[in-house]
Design a protein around this motif. Structure first.
Motif, PDB file in Angstrom:
ATOM      1  N   PRO A   1       0.875  -1.242  -0.043  1.00 59.44           N
ATOM      2  CA  PRO A   1      -0.027  -0.194  -0.212  1.00 59.44           C
ATOM      3  C   PRO A   1       0.868   1.340   0.090  1.00 59.44           C
ATOM      4  N   ALA A   2       2.008   1.247   0.591  1.00 62.77           N
ATOM      5  CA  ALA A   2       2.833   2.395   0.668  1.00 62.77           C
ATOM      6  C   ALA A   2       3.203   3.019  -0.608  1.00 62.77           C
ATOM      7  N   LEU A   3       3.216   1.938  -1.633  1.00 66.56           N
ATOM      8  CA  LEU A   3       3.799   2.323  -3.004  1.00 66.56           C
ATOM      9  C   LEU A   3       2.714   2.433  -3.710  1.00 66.56           C
ATOM     10  N   GLY A   4       1.508   2.663  -3.551  1.00 69.23           N
ATOM     11  CA  GLY A   4       0.256   3.092  -4.209  1.00 69.23           C
ATOM     12  C   GLY A   4      -0.914   2.011  -3.922  1.00 69.23           C
ATOM     13  N   ALA A   5      -2.041   2.758  -3.716  1.00 68.82           N
ATOM     14  CA  ALA A   5      -3.155   1.988  -3.496  1.00 68.82           C
ATOM     15  C   ALA A   5      -3.415   0.745  -4.501  1.00 68.82           C
ATOM     16  N   GLY A   6      -3.055   0.992  -5.555  1.00 66.17           N
ATOM     17  CA  GLY A   6      -3.392  -0.165  -6.419  1.00 66.17           C
ATOM     18  C   GLY A   6      -1.974  -1.085  -6.927  1.00 66.17           C
ATOM     19  N   TYR A   7      -1.072  -0.951  -5.836  1.00 64.43           N
ATOM     20  CA  TYR A   7       0.195  -1.669  -6.089  1.00 64.43           C
ATOM     21  C   TYR A   7       0.026  -3.105  -6.059  1.00 64.43           C
ATOM     22  N   GLN A   8       0.379  -3.811  -6.957  1.00 63.87           N
ATOM     23  CA  GLN A   8      -0.177  -5.271  -6.845  1.00 63.87           C
ATOM     24  C   GLN A   8       1.178  -6.027  -8.023  1.00 63.87           C
ATOM     25  N   VAL A   9       1.893  -6.773  -7.433  1.00 61.58           N
ATOM     26  CA  VAL A   9       2.709  -7.873  -8.629  1.00 61.58           C
ATOM     27  C   VAL A   9       2.753  -9.034  -8.440  1.00 61.58           C
ATOM     28  N   LEU A  10       2.860  -9.754  -9.312  1.00 67.20           N
ATOM     29  CA  LEU A  10       2.716 -11.316  -9.443  1.00 67.20           C
ATOM     30  C   LEU A  10       4.022 -11.880  -8.945  1.00 67.20           C
ATOM     31  N   VAL A  11       3.996 -12.641  -7.916  1.00 70.61           N
ATOM     32  CA  VAL A  11       5.033 -13.364  -7.513  1.00 70.61           C
ATOM     33  C   VAL A  11       5.130 -14.760  -8.130  1.00 70.61           C
ATOM     34  N   LYS A  12       6.169 -14.887  -8.653  1.00 70.44           N
ATOM     35  CA  LYS A  12       6.898 -16.408  -9.057  1.00 70.44           C
ATOM     36  C   LYS A  12       8.051 -16.770  -8.344  1.00 70.44           C
ATOM     37  N   VAL A  13       8.181 -18.198  -8.661  1.00 74.63           N
ATOM     38  CA  VAL A  13       9.280 -18.863  -8.191  1.00 74.63           C
ATOM     39  C   VAL A  13      10.604 -18.625  -9.013  1.00 74.63           C
ATOM     40  N   GLY A  14      11.505 -18.213  -8.280  1.00 78.22           N
ATOM     41  CA  GLY A  14      12.859 -17.992  -9.102  1.00 78.22           C
ATOM     42  C   GLY A  14      13.134 -16.525  -9.139  1.00 78.22           C
ATOM     43  N   ALA A  15      14.458 -16.179  -8.733  1.00 83.36           N
ATOM     44  CA  ALA A  15      15.093 -14.915  -8.940  1.00 83.36           C
ATOM     45  C   ALA A  15      16.107 -14.725 -10.016  1.00 83.36           C
ATOM     46  N   ASP A  16      16.009 -15.696 -10.855  1.00 82.19           N
ATOM     47  CA  ASP A  16      17.043 -15.598 -11.910  1.00 82.19           C
ATOM     48  C   ASP A  16      16.735 -14.683 -12.888  1.00 82.19           C
ATOM     49  N   GLU A  17      17.546 -14.255 -13.983  1.00 80.84           N
ATOM     50  CA  GLU A  17      17.328 -13.157 -14.743  1.00 80.84           C
ATOM     51  C   GLU A  17      16.145 -13.373 -15.767  1.00 80.84           C
ATOM     52  N   ASP A  18      15.924 -14.549 -16.287  1.00 75.85           N
ATOM     53  CA  ASP A  18      14.900 -14.840 -17.252  1.00 75.85           C
ATOM     54  C   ASP A  18      13.640 -14.622 -16.406  1.00 75.85           C
ATOM     55  N   THR A  19      13.408 -15.073 -15.320  1.00 85.54           N
ATOM     56  CA  THR A  19      11.908 -14.864 -14.537  1.00 85.54           C
ATOM     57  C   THR A  19      11.707 -13.687 -14.278  1.00 85.54           C
ATOM     58  N   LEU A  20      12.845 -12.891 -13.734  1.00 89.46           N
ATOM     59  CA  LEU A  20      12.601 -11.412 -13.375  1.00 89.46           C
ATOM     60  C   LEU A  20      12.385 -10.529 -14.561  1.00 89.46           C
ATOM     61  N   ALA A  21      12.905 -10.835 -15.654  1.00 88.67           N
ATOM     62  CA  ALA A  21      12.683 -10.038 -16.920  1.00 88.67           C
ATOM     63  C   ALA A  21      11.203  -9.879 -17.415  1.00 88.67           C
ATOM     64  N   ASP A  22      10.292 -10.895 -16.787  1.00 84.35           N
ATOM     65  CA  ASP A  22       8.983 -11.065 -17.255  1.00 84.35           C
ATOM     66  C   ASP A  22       7.994 -10.080 -16.330  1.00 84.35           C
ATOM     67  N   GLY A  23       8.652  -9.298 -15.392  1.00 80.47           N
ATOM     68  CA  GLY A  23       8.266  -8.070 -14.899  1.00 80.47           C
ATOM     69  C   GLY A  23       7.508  -8.488 -13.552  1.00 80.47           C
ATOM     70  N   VAL A  24       7.963  -9.772 -12.835  1.00 76.89           N
ATOM     71  CA  VAL A  24       7.473 -10.073 -11.835  1.00 76.89           C
ATOM     72  C   VAL A  24       8.450 -10.061 -10.605  1.00 76.89           C
ATOM     73  N   VAL A  25       8.001 -10.472  -9.354  1.00 78.52           N
ATOM     74  CA  VAL A  25       8.805 -10.451  -8.308  1.00 78.52           C
ATOM     75  C   VAL A  25       9.050 -11.822  -8.050  1.00 78.52           C
ATOM     76  N   GLY A  26      10.444 -12.221  -7.872  1.00 79.56           N
ATOM     77  CA  GLY A  26      10.710 -13.465  -7.982  1.00 79.56           C
ATOM     78  C   GLY A  26      11.235 -13.941  -6.749  1.00 79.56           C
ATOM     79  N   VAL A  27      10.691 -15.253  -5.980  1.00 78.18           N
ATOM     80  CA  VAL A  27      11.089 -15.985  -5.113  1.00 78.18           C
ATOM     81  C   VAL A  27      12.605 -16.457  -5.095  1.00 78.18           C
ATOM     82  N   TYR A  28      13.671 -16.300  -4.122  1.00 79.07           N
ATOM     83  CA  TYR A  28      15.001 -17.033  -4.043  1.00 79.07           C
ATOM     84  C   TYR A  28      14.886 -18.286  -4.101  1.00 79.07           C
ATOM     85  N   THR A  29      15.757 -19.129  -4.768  1.00 79.59           N
ATOM     86  CA  THR A  29      15.849 -20.617  -4.655  1.00 79.59           C
ATOM     87  C   THR A  29      17.005 -20.851  -4.150  1.00 79.59           C
TER      88      THR A  29
END
Length: 248
Positions: free
Chosen positions: A98-126
Motif C-alpha cells: 500500500p505504501a507504493l500506491g493503493a493499486g500496487y500489486q505484482v505477481l510473485v513467481k518462483v525463481g529470482a534468475d534473470e529470465d524470471t525477473l525479466a517477465d516483470g514479476v517479483v521472484g522468490v529466491y531458490t
C-alpha cells in the motif's frame, strides 16, 4: 599574364586535422544516438513488454484460482486444500504494498534468475538459501525484483519505512507483514540478507519473515538494498472482504 599554377591548386586543400575532427564528430553523434536508443529500450520498451507479459500471467493465475474448487470438510464446511508444490517460474500469488500506491500489486513467481525477473514479476529466491513460503511454520520469504527496466517493480523500494504493511495474497489466504528495518546499501554478494535469519536484520532467532531486495543506486546494479518485515497475522481468503482496505 597567365597564372603560373593551375586553377585547382589555388583552391585551399582541407587540412587532415579538420577532416579527422569532422569524422570524429560524426562518430560521436552516432554513438550518442545508439546510446539513447539503448536507454529507451532498457527503460521504456522492456518495461512495456514486461508489464504486458506479467498482466497475462496474472490473469491466468487468477483464472486457475477461480477454477480450483474448494474441498469440503467432514462437517460440511468449505475448506481449501494444502498449497500445491510450485515449480520454477510458477506463480504463487501477489504482493501488495500500500505504501507504493493503493493499486500496487505484482505477481510473485518462483525463481529470482534473470529470465524470471525479466517477465516483470517479483521472484522468490531458490538459492543460495531456498526461500520459505508464507504458509511455512518459519523461515524467510525472500524476494527480488528489478528496480529499472523489465517492469521496475521495486523502483520505489527505498520509500518503504518501518511500520509499512506488506501483504501477500495466495489462493487461500492473506499474509500480512510489517516492515521492521531497511538496509539502504550492501554488497551485491551479500547473500546473508536473505538467510532464514537475515544477517544485519533486527532478528536474532527463527521466525516468519519477508525480505525484499533490489539494486541500488537507481539506474545501476552496483549494490543491493533490502527491506525486512515479519508476519503479524494471516487470515483465510474471504470474497466479501480484503485486509488491504484497512491498511491504506
Amino acid at each position: 599574364m597567365a597564372p603560373e599554377h593551375p586553377a585547382e591548386e589555388r583552391t585551399p586543400r582541407r587540412r587532415p586535422l579538420r577532416v579527422a575532427a569532422g569524422v570524429f564528430g560524426d562518430l560521436l553523434f552516432t554513438v550518442g544516438v545508439l546510446l539513447a536508443l539503448l536507454v529507451v529500450y532498457s527503460l521504456w520498451w522492456t518495461n512495456l513488454t514486461a508489464d504486458r507479459h506479467a498482466d497475462r500471467s496474472a490473469e491466468r493465475l487468477r483464472q486457475a484460482w477461480s477454477a480450483a474448487a474448494p474441498t469440503v470438510s467432514p462437517t460440511g464446511a468449505a475448506s481449501t486444500a494444502a498449497p500445491p508444490p510450485y515449480d520454477a517460474g510458477g506463480g504463487i500469488g501477489f504482493l501488495h504494498v500500500p505504501a507504493l500506491g493503493a493499486g500496487y500489486q505484482v505477481l510473485v513467481k518462483v525463481g529470482a534468475d534473470e529470465d524470471t525477473l525479466a517477465d516483470g514479476v517479483v521472484g522468490v529466491y531458490t538459492a543460495p538459501y531456498p526461500s520459505a513460503m508464507p504458509w511455512d511454520a518459519q523461515g524467510n520469504f525472500a524476494l527480488a525484483a528489478h528496480r529499472d527496466g523489465h517492469g521496475a517493480k521495486f523502483h520505489d523500494l527505498d520509500r518503504l519505512k518501518p511500520g509499512d504493511p506488506l501483504v501477500v495474497e495466495t489462493r487461500d489466504r492473506w499474509y500480512v507483514y510489517r516492515v521492521d528495518a531497511t538496509l539502504p546499501e550492501t554488497s551485491k554478494y551479500d547473500t546473508g540478507v536473505i538467510a532464514p535469519v537475515p544477517t544485519g536484520s533486527p532478528y536474532t532467532e527463527p521466525g516468519r519473515y519477508i525480505t525484499l531486495t533490489t539494486c541500488t543506486p537507481v539506474y545501476t546494479s552496483l549494490y543491493r538494498m533490502a527491506v525486512w518485515g515479519s508476519l503479524v497475522r494471516e487470515e483465510p481468503m474471504d470474497p466479501g472482504r480484503t485486509p488491504l482496505a484497512e491498511l491504506r
